[in-house]
Design a protein around this motif. Sequence first.
Motif, PDB file in Angstrom:
ATOM      1  N   LEU A 111     -59.561  22.891   6.200  1.00 37.71           N
ATOM      2  CA  LEU A 111     -60.989  22.656   6.410  1.00 37.71           C
ATOM      3  C   LEU A 111     -61.237  21.224   6.880  1.00 37.71           C
ATOM      4  CD1 LEU A 111     -62.680  24.453   3.345  1.00 37.71           C
ATOM      5  CD2 LEU A 111     -62.184  25.365   5.606  1.00 37.71           C
ATOM      6  N   TYR A 117     -69.101  15.169   8.428  1.00 39.10           N
ATOM      7  CA  TYR A 117     -69.640  14.062   7.623  1.00 39.10           C
ATOM      8  C   TYR A 117     -68.514  13.147   7.148  1.00 39.10           C
ATOM      9  CZ  TYR A 117     -71.783  11.516   3.793  1.00 39.10           C
ATOM     10  OH  TYR A 117     -72.210  10.521   2.964  1.00 39.10           O
ATOM     11  N   PHE A 154     -57.174  26.895  -2.879  1.00 35.60           N
ATOM     12  CA  PHE A 154     -57.358  28.332  -2.634  1.00 35.60           C
ATOM     13  C   PHE A 154     -56.042  29.113  -2.771  1.00 35.60           C
ATOM     14  CE2 PHE A 154     -61.057  27.388   0.562  1.00 35.60           C
ATOM     15  CZ  PHE A 154     -61.920  27.155  -0.501  1.00 35.60           C
ATOM     16  N   ARG A 178     -66.202  14.044  -6.211  1.00 32.85           N
ATOM     17  CA  ARG A 178     -67.598  14.464  -6.069  1.00 32.85           C
ATOM     18  C   ARG A 178     -67.984  14.647  -4.591  1.00 32.85           C
ATOM     19  NH1 ARG A 178     -72.715  12.929  -9.685  1.00 32.85           N
ATOM     20  NH2 ARG A 178     -74.240  14.041  -8.435  1.00 32.85           N
ATOM     21  N   TRP A 227     -66.643  17.935  -3.428  1.00 30.45           N
ATOM     22  CA  TRP A 227     -67.461  19.023  -3.977  1.00 30.45           C
ATOM     23  C   TRP A 227     -68.785  19.146  -3.223  1.00 30.45           C
ATOM     24  CZ3 TRP A 227     -67.499  21.147  -9.483  1.00 30.45           C
ATOM     25  CH2 TRP A 227     -66.216  21.143 -10.031  1.00 30.45           C
ATOM     26  N   GLU A 228     -69.465  18.012  -3.073  1.00 28.76           N
ATOM     27  CA  GLU A 228     -70.823  18.061  -2.528  1.00 28.76           C
ATOM     28  C   GLU A 228     -70.860  18.324  -1.033  1.00 28.76           C
ATOM     29  OE1 GLU A 228     -73.394  15.439  -5.678  1.00 28.76           O
ATOM     30  OE2 GLU A 228     -72.745  14.436  -3.842  1.00 28.76           O
ATOM     31  N   ARG A 229     -69.912  17.765  -0.315  1.00 29.15           N
ATOM     32  CA  ARG A 229     -69.963  17.875   1.135  1.00 29.15           C
ATOM     33  C   ARG A 229     -69.201  19.085   1.653  1.00 29.15           C
ATOM     34  NH1 ARG A 229     -73.900  15.359   4.034  1.00 29.15           N
ATOM     35  NH2 ARG A 229     -74.681  13.799   2.573  1.00 29.15           N
ATOM     36  N   MET A 230     -68.098  19.418   1.004  1.00 26.80           N
ATOM     37  CA  MET A 230     -67.294  20.530   1.504  1.00 26.80           C
ATOM     38  C   MET A 230     -67.556  21.814   0.739  1.00 26.80           C
ATOM     39  SD  MET A 230     -63.785  18.513   2.435  1.00 26.80           S
ATOM     40  CE  MET A 230     -63.181  19.946   3.310  1.00 26.80           C
ATOM     41  N   LYS A 231     -68.286  21.722  -0.370  1.00 27.44           N
ATOM     42  CA  LYS A 231     -68.646  22.901  -1.176  1.00 27.44           C
ATOM     43  C   LYS A 231     -67.411  23.632  -1.692  1.00 27.44           C
ATOM     44  CE  LYS A 231     -72.845  22.047   0.253  1.00 27.44           C
ATOM     45  NZ  LYS A 231     -73.731  21.230  -0.601  1.00 27.44           N
ATOM     46  N   ILE A 232     -66.372  22.858  -1.976  1.00 29.59           N
ATOM     47  CA  ILE A 232     -65.181  23.467  -2.562  1.00 29.59           C
ATOM     48  C   ILE A 232     -64.834  22.735  -3.855  1.00 29.59           C
ATOM     49  CG2 ILE A 232     -64.249  24.287  -0.362  1.00 29.59           C
ATOM     50  CD1 ILE A 232     -62.293  21.938  -0.407  1.00 29.59           C
ATOM     51  N   ILE A 233     -64.162  23.464  -4.736  1.00 27.26           N
ATOM     52  CA  ILE A 233     -63.815  22.922  -6.041  1.00 27.26           C
ATOM     53  C   ILE A 233     -62.376  22.435  -6.012  1.00 27.26           C
ATOM     54  CG2 ILE A 233     -63.399  23.586  -8.444  1.00 27.26           C
ATOM     55  CD1 ILE A 233     -65.947  25.329  -8.184  1.00 27.26           C
ATOM     56  N   GLY A 260     -57.306  23.487  -7.654  1.00 28.27           N
ATOM     57  CA  GLY A 260     -58.719  23.588  -7.997  1.00 28.27           C
ATOM     58  C   GLY A 260     -58.944  24.094  -9.415  1.00 28.27           C
ATOM     59  N   ASN A 261     -57.959  23.862 -10.285  1.00 27.90           N
ATOM     60  CA  ASN A 261     -58.111  24.348 -11.657  1.00 27.90           C
ATOM     61  C   ASN A 261     -58.753  23.284 -12.530  1.00 27.90           C
ATOM     62  OD1 ASN A 261     -57.054  26.854 -11.067  1.00 27.90           O
ATOM     63  ND2 ASN A 261     -54.948  26.180 -11.413  1.00 27.90           N
ATOM     64  N   VAL A 262     -60.044  23.440 -12.749  1.00 32.32           N
ATOM     65  CA  VAL A 262     -60.800  22.437 -13.472  1.00 32.32           C
ATOM     66  C   VAL A 262     -61.775  23.176 -14.384  1.00 32.32           C
ATOM     67  CG1 VAL A 262     -62.403  22.273 -11.513  1.00 32.32           C
ATOM     68  CG2 VAL A 262     -62.278  20.411 -13.131  1.00 32.32           C
ATOM     69  N   PHE A 300     -68.934  14.220 -13.814  1.00 29.15           N
ATOM     70  CA  PHE A 300     -70.210  13.822 -13.217  1.00 29.15           C
ATOM     71  C   PHE A 300     -71.292  14.837 -13.578  1.00 29.15           C
ATOM     72  CE2 PHE A 300     -68.863  16.946 -10.194  1.00 29.15           C
ATOM     73  CZ  PHE A 300     -67.662  16.536  -9.641  1.00 29.15           C
TER      74      PHE A 300
END
Lengths: 311, 311
Positions: B23, B27, B43, B262, B265-271, B302-304, B311
């Motif tokens: 991905l 931005y 993923f 953060r 998370w916020e910009r790419m919308k992935i965890i 992405g295991n959280v 945050f």
Amino acid sequence: MYKEIIDQAHERIKGYIHHTPVLTSSYIDELVGAMVYFKCENFQKMGAFKMRGATNAILQLDGVQKASGVITHSSGNMAQAVALAAKSLGVPAYIVMPENAPQVKKNAVKEYGGMITEVKSTIEAREAKTIEIIEKTKATFLHPSNDLQVIIGQGTAAKELLEDQPDLDYLLTPVGGGGLLAGTAMAGISYSDKVTVIAGEPSQADDAYRSIQKGEILKNKEVNTIADGLRTHLGDVNFPIIQKHVKRIILVEEETIISAMRLIWERMKIIVEPSSAVPFAALLIDKKSFTNKKIGIILSGGNVDVSNLPF
Amino acid sequence: MYKEIIDQAHERIKGYIHHTPVLTSSYIDELVGAMVYFKCENFQKMGAFKMRGATNAILQLDGVQKASGVITHSSGNMAQAVALAAKSLGVPAYIVMPENAPQVKKNAVKEYGGMITEVKSTIEAREAKTIEIIEKTKATFLHPSNDLQVIIGQGTAAKELLEDQPDLDYLLTPVGGGGLLAGTAMAGISYSDKVTVIAGEPSQADDAYRSIQKGEILKNKEVNTIADGLRTHLGDVNFPIIQKHVKRIILVEEETIISAMRLIWERMKIIVEPSSAVPFAALLIDKKSFTNKKIGIILSGGNVDVSNLPF
């Protein structure tokens, strides 16, 4: 019957939007007992499908209209969509926002070059200020969900999904103002001869469910739902389309929305906003209706304050 | 020099892993002043790159070894990776976990069919119990980062990334136990004639940085980092590979890791988990070294626990 206009809209906006990916999860397929295809509009520009409709509507304006700019009033994704779509098309964007809108959303609109006017948090104040700015600037008003060009633009998400997965049995979206649902219904009958379009709606904002039953547009008295994108009501442009082409609206409770959202976050590792989880929640509470079917779900957006989660 | 063995490993594990997507974010590219390609191992099956190495190692076992099973001790992703890889290959998996490991991780291991033995949360207790089980079962021990087959398996992530984006100038990974970094370095010289491999490491667990400087493997005295996957130290198998083929290790502070996480998370919308954000944090604190370059970053997992975010 709508195929040509959606095709044209898609051609028009293609260069300004992302062709978003379709993701699957074997865990979720097993859990549901069906094949689920998630259309990731949370990965769309500005983080939601609204970019499609806003771009399509602005591109339809003539030169004089474009020079005068566009305007919307919104505390949410439509504000960001109009600001960013207008910016990428070189059109001025006036955004009327309630003064209590989250700072993060105001910042996003500013970053996209939108000119914000803050007003009191009532629909009357928003509308009055919008009219005032239109009188001064001749800007064109873009309704977030009850404008035919906006609705057609939203329909391009379902078009892409049906082109990627042509043999879907069901197509599920959330319903709030009705723009995405109406556009999806139009795309459903245009690009598939068998797909059934269904919406998920929060029980706490069940206006669309009641409107369909009553046969007229009803509003919500209260909107105590975490799905902040779905607190609005249908409009006279999208309601007849929804009446005619949407098979069913499934109501879901708040706790189901939250657990559906969490399931998507934890299992798919993607960030979706509560509204996006509503159609998946609908699927989870009525699995038996969908056993072994191929189901497309439009994940409408991913704009959520990660400091303020329901879990 | 390593190309053939990584090719073979990739061929071997292909049917058991996801070819994860790459991905980008306009931005982030603008923010960094470079082109950044994120390889989304968040993923991957079970949510982390460790699935690659575990699968490769288990597939190398002979029939007798497979029948006796595999064993690892881990509180984190390796426990889940070994459990799931073993399950998909029909091999018994013994997992020694500290009793204070998060319930969500224990549940995941159980769900994947791993046989858990809980022990006190010391490395001595973990190792003693592991040896005891090996004596009883003849299971094969899989080290999470210092096993050559595991390292080669991890290298397949960089192989895929370099095949998708052949002209990368830099390839960044986090460094904890060193398995991913060593595998990535092996892939770097195998599939590119120009890519430079660099690691990000938390200042609070800077053992790899100091080990490279000193020329010998050093351990951490304290590991007060949120990047829980990076609290371990290098091993004698991966250290020489890292010494030889990794250009630089960039140390990052905790607050930079959190803000990098953060931002993703916020910009790419992935965890992504905190460890995954470490190489991106390294890029953010030293943008000038990477201006206008093409940079690949391996988002390791992405295991959280979404109920317990920084945050």
